[in-house]
Design a protein around this motif. Structure first.
Motif, short mmCIF file in Angstrom:
data_model
loop_
_atom_site.label_atom_id
_atom_site.label_comp_id
_atom_site.label_asym_id
_atom_site.label_seq_id
_atom_site.Cartn_x
_atom_site.Cartn_y
_atom_site.Cartn_z
N SER A 295 19.10 -20.68 -20.44
CA SER A 295 20.42 -21.10 -19.95
C SER A 295 20.66 -20.72 -18.49
O SER A 295 21.52 -21.30 -17.84
N SER A 296 19.93 -19.73 -17.98
CA SER A 296 20.05 -19.30 -16.59
C SER A 296 18.67 -19.30 -15.95
O SER A 296 17.73 -18.71 -16.50
N CYS A 313 16.89 -28.44 -20.46
CA CYS A 313 18.02 -29.11 -21.09
C CYS A 313 19.21 -28.19 -21.34
O CYS A 313 20.33 -28.67 -21.56
N ASN A 314 19.03 -26.86 -21.32
CA ASN A 314 20.11 -25.93 -21.62
C ASN A 314 20.59 -25.13 -20.41
O ASN A 314 21.46 -24.28 -20.55
N VAL A 315 20.05 -25.38 -19.25
CA VAL A 315 20.41 -24.60 -18.06
C VAL A 315 21.81 -24.97 -17.60
O VAL A 315 22.10 -26.14 -17.31
N THR A 316 22.68 -23.98 -17.53
CA THR A 316 24.04 -24.15 -17.01
C THR A 316 24.24 -23.43 -15.68
O THR A 316 25.18 -23.73 -14.96
N ARG A 317 23.39 -22.47 -15.36
CA ARG A 317 23.46 -21.73 -14.10
C ARG A 317 22.07 -21.70 -13.48
O ARG A 317 21.12 -21.24 -14.11
N SER A 333 16.07 -33.52 -7.07
CA SER A 333 15.14 -33.39 -8.19
C SER A 333 15.55 -32.26 -9.12
O SER A 333 15.38 -32.36 -10.35
N LEU A 334 16.11 -31.18 -8.57
CA LEU A 334 16.59 -30.09 -9.41
C LEU A 334 17.74 -30.54 -10.29
O LEU A 334 17.81 -30.20 -11.48
N LEU A 340 22.80 -30.36 -17.61
CA LEU A 340 24.01 -29.65 -18.01
C LEU A 340 24.42 -28.58 -17.00
O LEU A 340 25.16 -27.65 -17.34
N LEU A 341 23.98 -28.70 -15.77
CA LEU A 341 24.21 -27.67 -14.77
C LEU A 341 25.69 -27.56 -14.41
O LEU A 341 26.34 -28.57 -14.10
N ASP A 342 26.23 -26.35 -14.46
CA ASP A 342 27.62 -26.08 -14.07
C ASP A 342 27.72 -25.30 -12.77
O ASP A 342 28.62 -25.55 -11.96
#
Length: 463
Positions: A295-296, A313-317, A333-334, A340-342
């Motif tokens: 997630s990070s 698919c789960n990275v938010t930070r 590209s990133l 799901l990036l916040d």
């Protein structure tokens, strides 16, 4: 004046009202030479330092009192810290150090820290600074070694640290076989840090084995190793955090994929030796695939170039350290790899002109309109007396124009001290103008400047 007299009459000496146990716990956090000085404050405090539960000594400042352990009467010593501030001579012999460690281990020491300079008189690399019997102390929960060399096994060759939870080596001369044995002999180990460690040169590739079933945090920093080929094999099913700062020739692999892994930081140092064989590249590709559920994520542009086929698919930070590929395509590209990036953090030098303007590329408007960011952080490092480059301004404009629900824009600039206030204001006005011209969809986007731009700005789209 009357108010002052009234307050003085009703003043209470709260320090004297404390119990001896509380006072002993307070002075235990002081260096031992200062804890001894507190005995001159009052008769009550005269002998309290002999009951301290934490010993922190600094050599050679404390060499005039070598038999201090004979005065300590507390049955338990929870923390024992020894630090060599400067080079010392034979006045503090190794046998005396062994006696201090023996006394601490016999009194159920929990936290042990030893810091030595790389070289000091009276002790060469061949001598064992840390006594080997320390590796058989059942009460130890934390060991930190700084600049300690030539760690040796006990006489019987056994390591028994059943309660050790934290192990940290900094600038440690590694015996890889002993290191692997030590990690496996700590069943309760949760935090392992190998910072700037180095080992003897061998013509073949070296393997660092990290096998521990309860390990939750692993830090591997081989910043001082240049042009070396080595592999890190990890078998830690409960691993939650992984930090890697090493050379590009390092190979990482999991024997068992950690299902609880949630935070990964990978940064490679720009050295000459890189992966060559297909097998090595395949192993690293499988490693990147194994960390795709975190997630990070923190990575540099070199790693981003290698994981172009992996979707997180789960990275938010996410934090991107831009070193070479300094253009819009790198960030674009990133964003494609992290749907799901916040929170996005960018770190780079704004005055580096590596990529030409004509090679920046044009952002895709369709993909830009779908991007959702709640917080955008930019940390720019200015190393020369130069204004922000056009590529930097275009990058900021691209990120702000495509952020749909941006709530917080944080910008921190670090520059040399010779920047004048006039130059800072000119740079700040240019960035503020750029930010105000970008259409932010969020009704209350907050803009914050720090570092070189020490002003705090709060702005709303409605204003």
């Amino acid at each position: 004046m009357e108010m002052g007299v009234k307050l003085s009459n009703h003043s209470v000496d709260r320090l004297s009202s404390l119990s001896d146990d509380v006072i002993i716990e307070i002075i235990s956090f002081l260096p031992l030479q200062f804890a001894i000085v507190t005995g001159s404050l009052s008769r009550r405090w005269c002998g309290l330092w002999t009951k301290v539960t934490s010993i922190n000594i600094k050599l050679p400042d404390f060499k005039n009192f070598p038999d201090f352990m004979s005065h300590i009467t507390s049955p338990s010593i929870y923390r024992f810290f020894v630090k060599y501030a400067v080079e010392v001579d034979d006045s503090i012999s190794l046998s005396l150090l062994d006696f201090w460690f023996r006394q601490a281990c016999d009194r159920n020491v929990r936290e042990l820290k030893l810091a030595c300079p790389p070289r000091f008189k009276g002790c060469s690399y061949r001598k064992n600074i840390l006594p080997s019997f320390v590796l058989q102390t059942h009460s130890l929960t934390s060991i930190e070694l700084y600049f300690v060399y030539n760690l040796q096994l006990p006489d019987d060759g056994q390591i028994n640290l059943p309660n050790l939870k934290r192990l940290r080596f900094t600038r440690y001369r590694v015996d890889l076989k002993l290191l692997g044995t030590l990690i496996e002999a700590c069943p309760s180990l949760e935090d392992l840090s190998l910072i700037d460690f180095f080992f003897m040169w061998t013509p073949e590739r070296d393997d660092i084995k990290v096998f521990n079933r309860n390990l939750r945090r692993l830090v591997i920093d081989t910043g001082c190793i240049e042009d070396r080929r080595f592999a890190v094999v990890i078998n830690a099913p409960k691993l939650e955090q992984l930090v890697c700062h090493t050379v590009k020739s390092a190979i990482f692999s999991f024997e068992v994929k950690p299902s609880a892994l949630c935070e990964v930081k990978i940064e490679f140092i720009n050295h000459n030796v890189r992966l060559q064989s297909r097998d090595e590249k395949k192993v690293m590709s499988e490693f990147y695939q194994a960390i795709s559920n975190v997630s990070s994520l923190t990575l540099d542009d070199y790693v981003l170039h290698k994981v172009s086929s992996t979707v997180f698919c789960n990275v938010t930070r996410c934090t991107l350290i831009m070193k070479k590929w300094y253009n819009i395509k790198t960030v674009a590209s990133l964003l494609e790899l992290c749907p799901l990036l916040d929170v996005l953090t960018l770190k780079f030098d704004w005055d580096r002109r590596i990529t030409r303007e004509r090679n920046l590329g044009k952002p895709n408007r369709k993909r830009t309109s779908r991007r959702v960011l709640k917080r955008l952080e930019i940390e720019a490092y200015c190393t020369t007396y130069r204004k922000p480059g056009k590529s930097f301004l275009k990058l900021v404009q691209y990120l702000l124009s495509g952020a749909i629900d941006l709530e917080h824009f944080y910008f921190r600039a670090v520059g040399p001290k010779f920047f004048t206030e006039e130059v800072r204001k000119r740079m700040e006005s240019k960035l503020c103008k750029l930010i105000c011209e970008c259409p932010m969809a969020s009704s209350g986007c907050k803009v914050q400047f720090e570092g070189m731009f020490h002003k705090y700005v709060s702005r709303s789209n409605q204003g």
